[in-house]
Design a protein around this motif. Structure first.
Motif, PDB file in Angstrom:
ATOM      1  N   ARG A  59       3.115 -33.749 -17.612  1.00 17.56           N
ATOM      2  CA  ARG A  59       3.709 -32.414 -17.561  1.00 17.56           C
ATOM      3  C   ARG A  59       2.626 -31.345 -17.592  1.00 17.56           C
ATOM      4  NH1 ARG A  59       7.575 -32.044 -22.418  1.00 17.56           N
ATOM      5  NH2 ARG A  59       5.832 -33.111 -23.388  1.00 17.56           N
ATOM      6  N   SER A  60       1.426 -31.726 -17.241  1.00 17.77           N
ATOM      7  CA  SER A  60       0.292 -30.812 -17.300  1.00 17.77           C
ATOM      8  C   SER A  60       0.458 -29.666 -16.298  1.00 17.77           C
ATOM      9  CB  SER A  60      -1.003 -31.563 -16.997  1.00 17.77           C
ATOM     10  OG  SER A  60      -2.072 -30.668 -16.924  1.00 17.77           O
ATOM     11  N   THR A  61       0.232 -28.450 -16.777  1.00 14.62           N
ATOM     12  CA  THR A  61       0.337 -27.268 -15.918  1.00 14.62           C
ATOM     13  C   THR A  61      -1.033 -26.769 -15.483  1.00 14.62           C
ATOM     14  OG1 THR A  61       0.265 -25.779 -17.811  1.00 14.62           O
ATOM     15  CG2 THR A  61       2.439 -26.521 -17.090  1.00 14.62           C
ATOM     16  N   GLY A  62      -2.088 -27.298 -16.092  1.00  8.87           N
ATOM     17  CA  GLY A  62      -3.441 -26.838 -15.789  1.00  8.87           C
ATOM     18  C   GLY A  62      -3.847 -25.627 -16.608  1.00  8.87           C
ATOM     19  N   GLU A  63      -2.943 -25.163 -17.466  1.00 15.52           N
ATOM     20  CA  GLU A  63      -3.210 -23.966 -18.259  1.00 15.52           C
ATOM     21  C   GLU A  63      -4.288 -24.216 -19.315  1.00 15.52           C
ATOM     22  OE1 GLU A  63      -0.703 -20.459 -20.509  1.00 15.52           O
ATOM     23  OE2 GLU A  63       0.355 -22.211 -19.744  1.00 15.52           O
ATOM     24  N   LEU A  64      -4.322 -25.409 -19.878  1.00 21.38           N
ATOM     25  CA  LEU A  64      -5.330 -25.727 -20.894  1.00 21.38           C
ATOM     26  C   LEU A  64      -6.729 -25.693 -20.295  1.00 21.38           C
ATOM     27  CD1 LEU A  64      -5.726 -26.583 -23.866  1.00 21.38           C
ATOM     28  CD2 LEU A  64      -5.701 -28.946 -23.074  1.00 21.38           C
ATOM     29  N   ILE A  65      -6.891 -26.297 -19.149  1.00 23.76           N
ATOM     30  CA  ILE A  65      -8.201 -26.331 -18.493  1.00 23.76           C
ATOM     31  C   ILE A  65      -8.627 -24.929 -18.066  1.00 23.76           C
ATOM     32  CG2 ILE A  65      -9.457 -27.191 -16.474  1.00 23.76           C
ATOM     33  CD1 ILE A  65      -7.688 -29.728 -16.703  1.00 23.76           C
ATOM     34  N   SER A  66      -7.688 -24.149 -17.551  1.00 21.11           N
ATOM     35  CA  SER A  66      -8.044 -22.804 -17.100  1.00 21.11           C
ATOM     36  C   SER A  66      -8.332 -21.859 -18.258  1.00 21.11           C
ATOM     37  CB  SER A  66      -6.942 -22.227 -16.209  1.00 21.11           C
ATOM     38  OG  SER A  66      -5.755 -22.042 -16.951  1.00 21.11           O
ATOM     39  N   ARG A  91      -0.999 -19.439 -25.191  1.00 23.41           N
ATOM     40  CA  ARG A  91      -0.505 -19.930 -23.914  1.00 23.41           C
ATOM     41  C   ARG A  91       0.714 -19.116 -23.498  1.00 23.41           C
ATOM     42  NH1 ARG A  91      -1.706 -25.271 -22.491  1.00 23.41           N
ATOM     43  NH2 ARG A  91       0.374 -25.580 -21.663  1.00 23.41           N
ATOM     44  N   SER A  92       1.113 -19.256 -22.258  1.00 21.23           N
ATOM     45  CA  SER A  92       2.291 -18.521 -21.771  1.00 21.23           C
ATOM     46  C   SER A  92       3.579 -19.026 -22.409  1.00 21.23           C
ATOM     47  CB  SER A  92       2.382 -18.624 -20.251  1.00 21.23           C
ATOM     48  OG  SER A  92       2.504 -19.973 -19.856  1.00 21.23           O
ATOM     49  N   GLY A  94       3.815 -19.940 -25.549  1.00 22.76           N
ATOM     50  CA  GLY A  94       3.793 -19.645 -26.972  1.00 22.76           C
ATOM     51  C   GLY A  94       3.064 -20.667 -27.825  1.00 22.76           C
ATOM     52  N   GLU A  95       2.750 -21.823 -27.276  1.00 24.86           N
ATOM     53  CA  GLU A  95       2.007 -22.849 -28.012  1.00 24.86           C
ATOM     54  C   GLU A  95       0.548 -22.427 -28.149  1.00 24.86           C
ATOM     55  OE1 GLU A  95       2.686 -25.908 -29.440  1.00 24.86           O
ATOM     56  OE2 GLU A  95       4.818 -25.543 -29.161  1.00 24.86           O
ATOM     57  N   SER A  96      -0.165 -23.137 -29.000  1.00 24.34           N
ATOM     58  CA  SER A  96      -1.580 -22.870 -29.199  1.00 24.34           C
ATOM     59  C   SER A  96      -2.404 -23.840 -28.362  1.00 24.34           C
ATOM     60  CB  SER A  96      -1.919 -23.036 -30.678  1.00 24.34           C
ATOM     61  OG  SER A  96      -3.295 -23.073 -30.863  1.00 24.34           O
ATOM     62  N   ASN A  97      -3.352 -23.318 -27.603  1.00 17.16           N
ATOM     63  CA  ASN A  97      -4.245 -24.177 -26.825  1.00 17.16           C
ATOM     64  C   ASN A  97      -5.082 -25.064 -27.740  1.00 17.16           C
ATOM     65  OD1 ASN A  97      -3.720 -23.541 -24.076  1.00 17.16           O
ATOM     66  ND2 ASN A  97      -4.721 -21.580 -24.370  1.00 17.16           N
ATOM     67  N   ALA A  98      -5.515 -24.522 -28.879  1.00 20.55           N
ATOM     68  CA  ALA A  98      -6.310 -25.298 -29.820  1.00 20.55           C
ATOM     69  C   ALA A  98      -5.514 -26.484 -30.360  1.00 20.55           C
ATOM     70  CB  ALA A  98      -6.798 -24.414 -30.958  1.00 20.55           C
ATOM     71  N   LYS A  99      -4.227 -26.272 -30.618  1.00 19.03           N
ATOM     72  CA  LYS A  99      -3.363 -27.354 -31.112  1.00 19.03           C
ATOM     73  C   LYS A  99      -3.241 -28.463 -30.062  1.00 19.03           C
ATOM     74  CE  LYS A  99       1.481 -28.257 -31.959  1.00 19.03           C
ATOM     75  NZ  LYS A  99       2.813 -27.680 -31.876  1.00 19.03           N
ATOM     76  N   ILE A 100      -3.001 -28.075 -28.836  1.00 16.10           N
ATOM     77  CA  ILE A 100      -2.853 -29.070 -27.763  1.00 16.10           C
ATOM     78  C   ILE A 100      -4.164 -29.809 -27.529  1.00 16.10           C
ATOM     79  CG2 ILE A 100      -2.380 -29.338 -25.300  1.00 16.10           C
ATOM     80  CD1 ILE A 100      -0.337 -27.040 -25.663  1.00 16.10           C
ATOM     81  N   ALA A 101      -5.277 -29.076 -27.573  1.00 14.59           N
ATOM     82  CA  ALA A 101      -6.585 -29.714 -27.412  1.00 14.59           C
ATOM     83  C   ALA A 101      -6.847 -30.687 -28.555  1.00 14.59           C
ATOM     84  CB  ALA A 101      -7.682 -28.660 -27.357  1.00 14.59           C
ATOM     85  N   GLY A 102      -6.457 -30.309 -29.765  1.00 13.55           N
ATOM     86  CA  GLY A 102      -6.618 -31.204 -30.916  1.00 13.55           C
ATOM     87  C   GLY A 102      -5.798 -32.472 -30.780  1.00 13.55           C
TER      88      GLY A 102
END
Length: 143
Positions: A59-66, A91-92, A94-102
């Protein structure tokens, strides 16, 4: 008591004195050159692990990488210059990029870890140092 008197070449002393005046300009450039090397490695590693080896379709949107980027070199209260490789928040959705990366880096229950930060740090150490040395020598040669 013995006494030693060493005289340095005049040209060297002039370069060192001019370098001292320019350190606040040169150090951020050197750190950012090294940071770019690490950023490229982290982006490559993250690209390799996102959406790979999953039970279900990604379900990757590419938002984390960008959202991955490099901060400007800033001086802390101790006088040390730092650059940071990290994620822009939020993120758009509302989630945290740091949380997803972790979660990707360390995994969670039912999701295995897919490290991308630690291997990037280890793999880019020498190339980062070499890029910083090259940038420092380039800046010194301009003096």
């Amino acid at each position: 008591m013995a006494k030693v008197n060493i005289k340095m070449p005049e040209e060297f002393l002039l370069k060192v004195s001019r370098l001292a005046d320019q350190t606040d300009v040169i150090l951020p450039k050197v750190l950012e050159a090294g940071g770019e090397v690490v950023l490229d490695k982290v982006k490559g590693n993250l690209n390799d692990v996102v959406g790979k080896g999953t039970k279900y379709p990604s379900r990757s949107t590419g938002e984390l990488i960008s959202s991955l980027g490099l901060s400007d070199a800033k001086q802390d209260r101790d006088g040390n210059f730092n650059v940071k490789v990290g994620f822009v928040e939020p993120r758009s959705d509302g989630e945290s990029n740091a949380k997803i990366a972790g979660i990707i880096e360390y995994g969670k229950h039912g999701q295995p870890a897919k490290p991308f930060l630690k291997p990037a740090r280890t793999a880019s150490r020498k190339s980062c140092a070499n890029a910083m040395i090259a940038k420092l020598e380039e800046e010194i040669s301009k003096i």
